[in-house]
Scaffold this motif. Sequence first.
Motif, PDB file in Angstrom:
ATOM      1  N   ILE A 350      75.219  10.087  52.762  1.00 57.11           N
ATOM      2  CA  ILE A 350      75.002  11.660  52.837  1.00 57.11           C
ATOM      3  C   ILE A 350      76.034  12.192  53.747  1.00 57.11           C
ATOM      4  N   THR A 351      76.044  11.459  54.909  1.00 59.01           N
ATOM      5  CA  THR A 351      77.127  12.128  55.948  1.00 59.01           C
ATOM      6  C   THR A 351      78.538  12.123  55.452  1.00 59.01           C
ATOM      7  N   THR A 352      79.091  10.979  54.792  1.00 56.16           N
ATOM      8  CA  THR A 352      80.527  10.757  54.346  1.00 56.16           C
ATOM      9  C   THR A 352      81.005  11.457  53.244  1.00 56.16           C
ATOM     10  N   ASN A 353      79.960  11.624  52.340  1.00 59.28           N
ATOM     11  CA  ASN A 353      80.467  12.253  51.079  1.00 59.28           C
ATOM     12  C   ASN A 353      79.385  13.590  50.649  1.00 59.28           C
ATOM     13  N   MET A 354      78.395  13.940  51.316  1.00 59.06           N
ATOM     14  CA  MET A 354      77.772  15.147  51.109  1.00 59.06           C
ATOM     15  C   MET A 354      78.036  16.113  52.351  1.00 59.06           C
ATOM     16  N   ILE A 355      78.375  15.639  53.226  1.00 67.47           N
ATOM     17  CA  ILE A 355      78.586  16.750  54.543  1.00 67.47           C
ATOM     18  C   ILE A 355      79.874  16.772  54.867  1.00 67.47           C
ATOM     19  N   MET A 356      80.589  15.466  55.339  1.00 62.77           N
ATOM     20  CA  MET A 356      81.980  15.578  55.886  1.00 62.77           C
ATOM     21  C   MET A 356      82.957  16.182  55.026  1.00 62.77           C
ATOM     22  N   PRO A 357      83.087  16.091  53.762  1.00 56.93           N
ATOM     23  CA  PRO A 357      84.218  16.746  53.072  1.00 56.93           C
ATOM     24  C   PRO A 357      83.928  18.097  52.713  1.00 56.93           C
ATOM     25  N   TYR A 358      82.957  18.867  53.232  1.00 60.59           N
ATOM     26  CA  TYR A 358      82.551  20.241  53.156  1.00 60.59           C
ATOM     27  C   TYR A 358      82.466  20.755  54.535  1.00 60.59           C
ATOM     28  N   VAL A 359      82.500  20.023  55.832  1.00 58.58           N
ATOM     29  CA  VAL A 359      82.176  20.797  57.021  1.00 58.58           C
ATOM     30  C   VAL A 359      83.155  19.931  58.064  1.00 58.58           C
ATOM     31  N   LYS A 360      83.791  20.449  58.913  1.00 56.19           N
ATOM     32  CA  LYS A 360      84.576  19.929  59.676  1.00 56.19           C
ATOM     33  C   LYS A 360      83.676  19.388  60.995  1.00 56.19           C
ATOM     34  N   LEU A 361      83.785  18.066  61.317  1.00 59.62           N
ATOM     35  CA  LEU A 361      83.104  17.628  62.365  1.00 59.62           C
ATOM     36  C   LEU A 361      83.795  16.666  63.232  1.00 59.62           C
ATOM     37  N   SER A 362      83.523  16.704  64.395  1.00 59.62           N
ATOM     38  CA  SER A 362      84.002  15.629  65.509  1.00 59.62           C
ATOM     39  C   SER A 362      83.481  14.294  65.135  1.00 59.62           C
ATOM     40  N   GLU A 363      84.257  13.384  65.762  1.00 60.70           N
ATOM     41  CA  GLU A 363      83.740  11.890  65.649  1.00 60.70           C
ATOM     42  C   GLU A 363      82.489  11.812  66.090  1.00 60.70           C
ATOM     43  N   LYS A 364      82.093  12.198  67.154  1.00 62.86           N
ATOM     44  CA  LYS A 364      80.751  12.309  67.751  1.00 62.86           C
ATOM     45  C   LYS A 364      79.534  12.985  67.145  1.00 62.86           C
ATOM     46  N   ARG A 365      80.025  13.853  66.362  1.00 63.76           N
ATOM     47  CA  ARG A 365      79.015  14.758  65.630  1.00 63.76           C
ATOM     48  C   ARG A 365      78.708  13.923  64.160  1.00 63.76           C
ATOM     49  N   ARG A 366      79.588  13.410  63.641  1.00 63.28           N
ATOM     50  CA  ARG A 366      79.563  12.633  62.657  1.00 63.28           C
ATOM     51  C   ARG A 366      78.655  11.545  62.739  1.00 63.28           C
ATOM     52  N   LEU A 367      78.791  10.808  63.913  1.00 63.92           N
ATOM     53  CA  LEU A 367      77.691   9.666  64.246  1.00 63.92           C
ATOM     54  C   LEU A 367      76.490  10.127  64.380  1.00 63.92           C
ATOM     55  N   GLN A 368      76.360  11.427  65.095  1.00 64.41           N
ATOM     56  CA  GLN A 368      74.819  11.893  65.238  1.00 64.41           C
ATOM     57  C   GLN A 368      74.072  12.296  64.028  1.00 64.41           C
ATOM     58  N   ILE A 369      74.843  12.908  63.108  1.00 66.29           N
ATOM     59  CA  ILE A 369      74.315  13.147  61.692  1.00 66.29           C
ATOM     60  C   ILE A 369      74.019  11.985  60.849  1.00 66.29           C
ATOM     61  N   ALA A 370      74.861  11.191  61.100  1.00 67.03           N
ATOM     62  CA  ALA A 370      74.674   9.703  60.353  1.00 67.03           C
ATOM     63  C   ALA A 370      73.431   9.152  60.588  1.00 67.03           C
ATOM     64  N   LYS A 371      73.239   9.203  61.988  1.00 69.65           N
ATOM     65  CA  LYS A 371      71.929   8.764  62.343  1.00 69.65           C
ATOM     66  C   LYS A 371      70.546   9.562  62.271  1.00 69.65           C
ATOM     67  N   LEU A 372      70.840  11.016  62.055  1.00 65.98           N
ATOM     68  CA  LEU A 372      69.804  12.041  61.846  1.00 65.98           C
ATOM     69  C   LEU A 372      69.439  11.744  60.265  1.00 65.98           C
ATOM     70  N   MET A 373      70.333  11.511  59.522  1.00 68.45           N
ATOM     71  CA  MET A 373      70.037  11.374  57.976  1.00 68.45           C
ATOM     72  C   MET A 373      69.645  10.026  57.628  1.00 68.45           C
ATOM     73  N   THR A 374      69.600   8.940  58.704  1.00 70.50           N
ATOM     74  CA  THR A 374      69.093   7.503  58.466  1.00 70.50           C
ATOM     75  C   THR A 374      67.640   8.049  58.702  1.00 70.50           C
ATOM     76  N   VAL A 375      67.211   8.853  59.700  1.00 76.00           N
ATOM     77  CA  VAL A 375      65.825   9.145  60.221  1.00 76.00           C
ATOM     78  C   VAL A 375      65.306   9.826  58.967  1.00 76.00           C
ATOM     79  N   VAL A 376      65.823  10.730  58.332  1.00 69.46           N
ATOM     80  CA  VAL A 376      65.328  11.400  57.265  1.00 69.46           C
ATOM     81  C   VAL A 376      64.918  10.497  56.132  1.00 69.46           C
ATOM     82  N   CYS A 377      66.056   9.483  55.649  1.00 71.03           N
ATOM     83  CA  CYS A 377      65.672   8.839  54.550  1.00 71.03           C
ATOM     84  C   CYS A 377      64.664   7.615  54.716  1.00 71.03           C
TER      85      CYS A 377
END
Length: 484
Positions: A350-377
């Motif tokens: 979800i993070t790498t292909n549903m969010i990152m291509p469309y939103v510019k994110l810092s490396e730390k923010r990418r990690l935070q979102i990946a963890k958040l999406m893991t919780v959601v799933c």
Amino acid sequence: MEYWVITTIMTAVYLIINLFIGIMAAKGQVDIREKLVGWALASRRLGPVVMFFLIGAGAISAYTFLGAPGWAYSLGAPIAYVIAYLTLGYFVVYLMADKIWRIGKIREFISQAQVFAYRFESDLVGLLAALTGTIGMIGYGVVQGMGFGYLMNFCTGGRVPFWAGTILIYGVMLIYVLIAGIRGMGWTNVYQGIMMYVMAWLVSLLTIKILVGGGYHEVFTKLAEEVPESLTLAGGGWSYAFWTTAVIVCAIGIVCWPSLWIMLFSAKSIRVLKRSISLIPLYWTIIIPMIVVGWAGRLVMPGVTPADTISMEMAKASLPAWLTGIFFAAVLAAAMSSSEGLPFTAGVLITTNMIMPYVKLSEKRRLQIAKLMTVVCTVIIITISILRPATIVGVLLLSYGYFVQLFPSIIAMFYWPRATKYGVISGFIAGLIVTTLCSGYPYTHPYGIHAGMWGFIANTLALIIVSYLTKPPRQEIIQEFIQL
């Protein structure tokens, strides 16, 4: 001390040790806390031992200890499909692993769907691949969640309800996955893998000796005499067409798993990767004793419901409480070793292909979102698991039906230069729609052919036809994949 108290204590001790190992795996690993590649791929530094158990134990699930003996118990011979598809499936993985590892290393990809997006020059292709993978990850996560519920309810004598057991175990896993990522999963899989392999053989041999009065030879001799239909596909209610297509769908579906690609990307080198995969068949022998337990149950313990609990009923009826408790922990280890990476992988997709291509994110923010999406799933998986939509093996077969829709595009990606993004998109859509239509009433597995095979056929045809009608990607990208 009551039986259920002892089994519960043994299970609790296992969980505490597993949690400790998972958390400690992150000690001293700065990349895990700061970079997505560190958390998701252990910075591509996993060695042979961890890789062997990450892949081997990671593919052994609640299905092996609950679903497989459950189907051997209720249906008999059809469960042999698992031995056939694993044998074929990891041969395919071995042949393609080096190409997958190289493109991940060269282009610094983290997820399978990123490879799709790059090869076909389309974020939409990556999005569809991520969507397909996420659906499959959630479906298989439900298989494990159901196993958690059955196990905790059973080992506590019904004192922990099904829903609470599912929430408890996924909650424990979520803690160390969020902290240590794939490195935590790798090291817990070493612990879990050794434990469940030993217990599968030990418990199988002991329960059969005590309850049947002999070994495997006696089991099959008595089955042939007393329940001969259990040794035929027809006696189990499966046609040759469905058995064969189930084997094909599951075999080619293995290399489609997005979670497997993350594991392959994480290897230290191609040599480490190929050596680990070549030894995996040694680990698959763990399935044999559990299937035989299910068959033996037909002789000595008729009428068990749900059938997925037969292995635990057999252990409880023949073994001392402390050994049964360790066996329950091994069943839990099997479910956890394969399920911990499912919401994790879905979150990465979800993070790498549903969010990152469309939103510019810092490396730390990418990690935070990946963890958040893991919780959601994880929450989604828990919710569906509690509803118990089907038998464990039934859910597994349906999950593979969706996974296999990635296979035509994977083959085209590495071996067919003429494949285009429009062909891949058309194939994905056709495959998902047809698989869904053929999975439920009134079109359940038409003509006895697995729904995933119908989707695969529609997918392949759409991919070929539309690719020939559209413009292929740039030659330099095609050559990069062909020369891997």
